[in-house]
Scaffold this motif. Structure first.
Motif, short mmCIF file in Angstrom:
data_model
loop_
_atom_site.label_atom_id
_atom_site.label_comp_id
_atom_site.label_asym_id
_atom_site.label_seq_id
_atom_site.Cartn_x
_atom_site.Cartn_y
_atom_site.Cartn_z
N MET A 108 13.61 96.58 51.97
CA MET A 108 14.89 95.90 51.87
C MET A 108 15.91 96.63 52.73
SD MET A 108 16.87 94.91 48.44
CE MET A 108 18.34 94.01 48.49
N LYS A 109 16.71 95.88 53.47
CA LYS A 109 17.71 96.47 54.34
C LYS A 109 18.91 96.96 53.52
CE LYS A 109 16.79 94.01 58.55
NZ LYS A 109 17.34 93.31 59.69
N LYS A 110 19.49 98.07 53.96
CA LYS A 110 20.70 98.58 53.33
C LYS A 110 21.89 97.74 53.79
CE LYS A 110 23.37 102.74 52.65
NZ LYS A 110 24.61 102.79 53.35
N VAL A 111 22.67 97.28 52.84
CA VAL A 111 23.85 96.47 53.14
C VAL A 111 25.07 97.38 53.11
CG1 VAL A 111 25.28 94.55 52.40
CG2 VAL A 111 22.80 94.41 52.15
N ASN A 112 25.83 97.39 54.20
CA ASN A 112 27.04 98.20 54.28
C ASN A 112 28.26 97.33 53.99
OD1 ASN A 112 25.75 100.66 55.20
ND2 ASN A 112 25.36 99.54 57.10
N LYS A 113 29.36 97.99 53.65
CA LYS A 113 30.62 97.28 53.42
C LYS A 113 31.54 97.52 54.61
CE LYS A 113 30.33 97.25 48.49
NZ LYS A 113 31.04 97.24 47.24
#
Length: 64
Positions: A1-6
């Motif tokens: 799963m890809k890391k989601v950044n803000k």
């Protein structure tokens, strides 16, 4: 799963005025109808578009 950044939207100063009559605005997407109370925003590249008052108040604040 890809890391989601803000991300935070960069602050951009725009010009805007509120209208008291119905108006047709020529936008980059074509013609749009603005209603009384809407804000007409001029973007950083000179583009114009209408914005409903509730969205405008949540998105923009006066520059002092």
């Amino acid at each position: 799963m890809k890391k989601v950044n803000k991300f935070r939207k960069k602050p951009v100063i725009v010009e805007a005025y509120q209208i008291d009559h119905e108006e047709i605005i020529h936008t980059l997407e074509g013609e749009m109808k603005a209603s009384p109370g809407d804000w007409i925003i001029t973007g950083v590249h000179g583009e114009r578009y209408p914005c409903k008052p509730d969205i405008f108040n949540k998105t923009y604040e006066p520059v002092t």
